[in-house]
Design a protein around this motif. Structure first.
Motif, PDB file in Angstrom:
ATOM      1  N   LEU A  45       0.805  -1.219   0.000  1.00  0.00           N
ATOM      2  CA  LEU A  45       0.000   0.000   0.000  1.00  0.00           C
ATOM      3  C   LEU A  45       0.836   1.266   0.000  1.00  0.00           C
ATOM      4  CD1 LEU A  45      -2.921   0.975   0.047  1.00  0.00           C
ATOM      5  CD2 LEU A  45      -2.811   0.971   2.553  1.00  0.00           C
ATOM      6  N   SER A  46       1.996   1.218   0.620  1.00  0.00           N
ATOM      7  CA  SER A  46       2.822   2.428   0.748  1.00  0.00           C
ATOM      8  C   SER A  46       3.140   3.102  -0.585  1.00  0.00           C
ATOM      9  CB  SER A  46       4.117   2.095   1.497  1.00  0.00           C
ATOM     10  OG  SER A  46       4.890   3.258   1.697  1.00  0.00           O
ATOM     11  N   PRO A  47       3.553   2.364  -1.633  1.00  0.00           N
ATOM     12  CA  PRO A  47       3.827   3.036  -2.923  1.00  0.00           C
ATOM     13  C   PRO A  47       2.580   3.662  -3.546  1.00  0.00           C
ATOM     14  CG  PRO A  47       4.774   0.831  -2.878  1.00  0.00           C
ATOM     15  CD  PRO A  47       3.845   0.925  -1.707  1.00  0.00           C
ATOM     16  N   LEU A  48       1.404   3.127  -3.225  1.00  0.00           N
ATOM     17  CA  LEU A  48       0.161   3.665  -3.780  1.00  0.00           C
ATOM     18  C   LEU A  48      -0.266   4.945  -3.077  1.00  0.00           C
ATOM     19  CD1 LEU A  48      -1.781   0.286  -4.049  1.00  0.00           C
ATOM     20  CD2 LEU A  48      -0.689   1.533  -5.927  1.00  0.00           C
ATOM     21  N   LEU A  49       0.098   5.044  -1.809  1.00  0.00           N
ATOM     22  CA  LEU A  49      -0.262   6.238  -1.047  1.00  0.00           C
ATOM     23  C   LEU A  49       0.768   7.349  -1.202  1.00  0.00           C
ATOM     24  CD1 LEU A  49      -1.471   4.629   2.314  1.00  0.00           C
ATOM     25  CD2 LEU A  49      -2.865   5.420   0.401  1.00  0.00           C
ATOM     26  N   ASN A  50       2.015   6.961  -1.507  1.00  0.00           N
ATOM     27  CA  ASN A  50       3.093   7.949  -1.584  1.00  0.00           C
ATOM     28  C   ASN A  50       3.661   8.014  -2.994  1.00  0.00           C
ATOM     29  OD1 ASN A  50       3.283   8.505   1.391  1.00  0.00           O
ATOM     30  ND2 ASN A  50       3.802   6.336   1.415  1.00  0.00           N
ATOM     31  N   THR A  51       2.924   8.605  -3.913  1.00  0.00           N
ATOM     32  CA  THR A  51       3.409   8.774  -5.284  1.00  0.00           C
ATOM     33  C   THR A  51       4.225  10.062  -5.336  1.00  0.00           C
ATOM     34  OG1 THR A  51       1.286   9.820  -5.789  1.00  0.00           O
ATOM     35  CG2 THR A  51       1.540   7.515  -6.389  1.00  0.00           C
ATOM     36  N   THR A  52       5.552   9.890  -5.374  1.00  0.00           N
ATOM     37  CA  THR A  52       6.444  11.045  -5.245  1.00  0.00           C
ATOM     38  C   THR A  52       6.922  11.611  -6.569  1.00  0.00           C
ATOM     39  OG1 THR A  52       8.324   9.523  -5.014  1.00  0.00           O
ATOM     40  CG2 THR A  52       7.261  10.286  -2.994  1.00  0.00           C
ATOM     41  N   ASN A  53       6.741  10.890  -7.668  1.00  0.00           N
ATOM     42  CA  ASN A  53       7.182  11.419  -8.963  1.00  0.00           C
ATOM     43  C   ASN A  53       6.167  11.062 -10.035  1.00  0.00           C
ATOM     44  OD1 ASN A  53       7.813   8.693  -9.978  1.00  0.00           O
ATOM     45  ND2 ASN A  53       9.558   8.779  -8.549  1.00  0.00           N
ATOM     46  N   GLU A  54       6.389  11.590 -11.232  1.00  0.00           N
ATOM     47  CA  GLU A  54       5.421  11.409 -12.317  1.00  0.00           C
ATOM     48  C   GLU A  54       5.282   9.949 -12.738  1.00  0.00           C
ATOM     49  OE1 GLU A  54       3.342  13.627 -13.472  1.00  0.00           O
ATOM     50  OE2 GLU A  54       4.164  14.998 -11.985  1.00  0.00           O
ATOM     51  N   GLU A  55       6.383   9.193 -12.668  1.00  0.00           N
ATOM     52  CA  GLU A  55       6.304   7.779 -13.041  1.00  0.00           C
ATOM     53  C   GLU A  55       5.417   7.023 -12.063  1.00  0.00           C
ATOM     54  OE1 GLU A  55       9.191   3.909 -13.865  1.00  0.00           O
ATOM     55  OE2 GLU A  55      10.069   5.867 -13.384  1.00  0.00           O
ATOM     56  N   ASP A  56       5.586   7.313 -10.760  1.00  0.00           N
ATOM     57  CA  ASP A  56       4.744   6.663  -9.755  1.00  0.00           C
ATOM     58  C   ASP A  56       3.273   7.005  -9.972  1.00  0.00           C
ATOM     59  OD1 ASP A  56       6.861   5.456  -8.535  1.00  0.00           O
ATOM     60  OD2 ASP A  56       7.134   7.012  -7.019  1.00  0.00           O
ATOM     61  N   LYS A  57       3.014   8.289 -10.273  1.00  0.00           N
ATOM     62  CA  LYS A  57       1.634   8.725 -10.474  1.00  0.00           C
ATOM     63  C   LYS A  57       1.003   8.046 -11.683  1.00  0.00           C
ATOM     64  CE  LYS A  57       2.287  13.306  -8.420  1.00  0.00           C
ATOM     65  NZ  LYS A  57       2.295  14.773  -8.658  1.00  0.00           N
ATOM     66  N   SER A  58       1.825   7.773 -12.693  1.00  0.00           N
ATOM     67  CA  SER A  58       1.315   7.147 -13.907  1.00  0.00           C
ATOM     68  C   SER A  58       1.024   5.670 -13.702  1.00  0.00           C
ATOM     69  CB  SER A  58       2.328   7.330 -15.044  1.00  0.00           C
ATOM     70  OG  SER A  58       1.904   6.660 -16.199  1.00  0.00           O
ATOM     71  N   ASN A  59       1.897   5.001 -12.921  1.00  0.00           N
ATOM     72  CA  ASN A  59       1.775   3.557 -12.763  1.00  0.00           C
ATOM     73  C   ASN A  59       0.901   3.132 -11.580  1.00  0.00           C
ATOM     74  OD1 ASN A  59       3.510   3.149 -14.941  1.00  0.00           O
ATOM     75  ND2 ASN A  59       5.334   3.220 -13.650  1.00  0.00           N
ATOM     76  N   ASN A  60       0.692   4.028 -10.630  1.00  0.00           N
ATOM     77  CA  ASN A  60      -0.044   3.689  -9.420  1.00  0.00           C
ATOM     78  C   ASN A  60      -1.153   4.705  -9.187  1.00  0.00           C
ATOM     79  OD1 ASN A  60       1.780   1.498  -8.620  1.00  0.00           O
ATOM     80  ND2 ASN A  60       3.240   3.122  -8.183  1.00  0.00           N
ATOM     81  N   LYS A  61      -2.367   4.300  -9.468  1.00  0.00           N
ATOM     82  CA  LYS A  61      -3.509   5.187  -9.262  1.00  0.00           C
ATOM     83  C   LYS A  61      -4.525   4.463  -8.389  1.00  0.00           C
ATOM     84  CE  LYS A  61      -2.888   7.765 -13.559  1.00  0.00           C
ATOM     85  NZ  LYS A  61      -3.501   8.223 -14.824  1.00  0.00           N
ATOM     86  N   LEU A  62      -4.622   4.956  -7.158  1.00  0.00           N
ATOM     87  CA  LEU A  62      -5.435   4.280  -6.152  1.00  0.00           C
ATOM     88  C   LEU A  62      -6.749   5.019  -5.926  1.00  0.00           C
ATOM     89  CD1 LEU A  62      -5.627   2.097  -3.863  1.00  0.00           C
ATOM     90  CD2 LEU A  62      -4.611   3.829  -2.343  1.00  0.00           C
ATOM     91  N   ALA A  63      -7.823   4.246  -5.830  1.00  0.00           N
ATOM     92  CA  ALA A  63      -9.125   4.777  -5.432  1.00  0.00           C
ATOM     93  C   ALA A  63      -9.505   4.135  -4.103  1.00  0.00           C
ATOM     94  CB  ALA A  63     -10.189   4.466  -6.486  1.00  0.00           C
ATOM     95  N   ILE A  64      -9.963   4.946  -3.174  1.00  0.00           N
ATOM     96  CA  ILE A  64     -10.401   4.438  -1.876  1.00  0.00           C
ATOM     97  C   ILE A  64     -11.927   4.331  -1.896  1.00  0.00           C
ATOM     98  CG2 ILE A  64     -10.477   4.862   0.600  1.00  0.00           C
ATOM     99  CD1 ILE A  64      -7.868   6.386   0.330  1.00  0.00           C
ATOM    100  N   ILE A  65     -12.433   3.136  -1.637  1.00  0.00           N
ATOM    101  CA  ILE A  65     -13.876   2.891  -1.682  1.00  0.00           C
ATOM    102  C   ILE A  65     -14.486   3.156  -0.310  1.00  0.00           C
ATOM    103  CG2 ILE A  65     -15.680   1.200  -2.169  1.00  0.00           C
ATOM    104  CD1 ILE A  65     -13.591  -0.372  -3.775  1.00  0.00           C
ATOM    105  N   LEU A  66     -15.501   4.009  -0.288  1.00  0.00           N
ATOM    106  CA  LEU A  66     -16.232   4.316   0.938  1.00  0.00           C
ATOM    107  C   LEU A  66     -17.674   3.861   0.750  1.00  0.00           C
ATOM    108  CD1 LEU A  66     -14.902   7.926   1.657  1.00  0.00           C
ATOM    109  CD2 LEU A  66     -14.020   5.755   2.547  1.00  0.00           C
TER     110      LEU A  66
END
Length: 208
Positions: A45-66
């Motif tokens: 979960l940590s890489p999904l919550l902490n997207t620190t650069n553009e590559e992370d943002k492109s490859n890891n897009k998390l949606a939290i279901i409520l």
């Protein structure tokens, strides 16, 4: 019913790409990170919550279901609600909106049964009743957890990882007594996080 009516249930997703800087979402992310410390879910979960650069943002897009509903609302409302949510996300993607999620994190509630501290309503006869035996059996199996929303187990079956965690502010022991609702035992609520890939989430919805 309608816009002026009272809501009986809700289902939505928090788009981290759009709302990461929102103060309420920041508080939620801090809480999730705190609850997952030193758990098997932390590494995933940590890489999904902490997207620190553009590559992370492109490859890891998390949606939290409520998701939540009034206690007397039947679970039958959930399958069409989730299918509608998947459709709405699909329409947003077709309109080039940033809703192409790679992962989904379901925040749900579970409970375990605990021995009730309320006085027994049974006869004081020395002969134990069947209910007495059931109560003792229930108290022995207190490590078993049950979902408040039965459909959440469908997501659990399609998950990559999950944890059950205690709330930061646990209710006092006497608050766990729900004898009116559960008759035999009290309950102690806890939280559960279920992490799924996009395919896992959509498979769960399709299988409801």
């Amino acid at each position: 019913m309608g816009r002026e009516g009272d809501p009986f249930a809700f289902l939505s997703v928090v788009n981290l790409e759009l709302h990461r800087n929102n103060e309420a979402v920041k508080s939620l992310l801090t809480y999730l990170q705190d609850r997952t410390l030193s758990t098997p879910l932390q590494e995933l979960l940590s890489p999904l919550l902490n997207t620190t650069n553009e590559e992370d943002k492109s490859n890891n897009k998390l949606a939290i279901i409520l998701s939540e509903r009034l206690i007397n609302m039947p679970p039958d409302i959930s399958p069409p609600a989730y299918k509608m949510l998947v459709e709405e996300i699909g329409y947003a993607v077709e309109d080039n909106e940033p809703y192409t999620f790679t992962h989904y994190l379901l925040l749900s509630k579970v409970y375990k049964e605990i021995e009730s501290s309320l006085p027994s309503t049974e006869s004081t006869s020395s002969r134990p009743s069947k209910r007495s035996k059931k109560s003792k059996k229930s108290s022995k199996s207190s490590n078993t957890t049950f979902p408040f929303h039965p459909e959440d187990d469908t997501f659990l079956q399609n998950s990559t990882s999950s944890i059950i965690y205690k709330y930061k502010q646990e209710p006092p022991p006497e608050a766990a007594d729900s004898k009116r609702a559960f008759q035999e035992v009290g309950i102690m609520p806890m939280g559960r996080m279920v992490l799924m890939t996009k395919d896992g989430f959509e498979a769960a919805v399709a299988g409801m």
